[in-house]
Scaffold this motif. Structure first.
Motif: not given
Length: 151
Positions: A46-48, A50, A53, A106, A110
């Motif tokens: 998944q890519k955020s 910002s 990944y 960050e 998650y």
């Protein structure tokens, strides 16, 4: 004519100064490198917003940390070529998420306690264009992580 030449010289000087601090922008290059790595390794990433990944192998089921939390994480850090640059033991290390690179601050949030996965960190969320000893400027960093606890 002199006025035009002077304006061109001033413009050239100002635009060359914008990179004179030695800071390069690796965002696009890093993104391409990360996408290629994900494809080559058949990862479900998944890519955020910002540009970070992350791959969630196990989301975990305990507490979920905030960006200000203190956590214990076991990890292995390596480059795109697989060369390891840092590694904890299985017991992990404890630290505040405000004391580490932006990609960790960050990315760790998650996961929940017990969670495992990967963080694929572009240089602007790592050590930037300057790097640090053992990590070259502009390097993508990959971390296999296991969030042991939120302390």
């Amino acid at each position: 004519m002199k006025k035009y030449t002077l304006m061109v010289l001033v413009f050239a000087f100002l635009t060359s100064c914008s990179k004179s601090d030695g800071v390069a922008d690796y965002k696009e290059k890093n993104n391409e490198e990360i996408i290629a790595y994900i494809d080559q390794n058949n990862l479900d990433a998944q890519k955020s917003v910002s540009g970070l990944y992350y791959v969630m192998d196990e989301p975990g089921s305990g507490k979920q940390p905030a960006a200000t939390s203190n956590v214990t994480v076991a990890y292995k850090g390596y480059f795109l070529d697989g060369k390891t640059f840092d590694k904890s033991d299985a017991n992990g290390i404890s630290f505040g998420l405000q004391q580490v690179i932006k990609g960790w601050t960050e990315g760790i949030t998650y996961f929940k306690e017990g969670g495992k996965g990967k963080l694929l960190i572009p240089s602007h969320l790592g050590y930037g264009s300057q790097g640090r000893p053992g990590i070259p400027g502009g390097a993508v960093l990959i971390f296999d992580i296991h969030l042991i606890s939120v302390n």
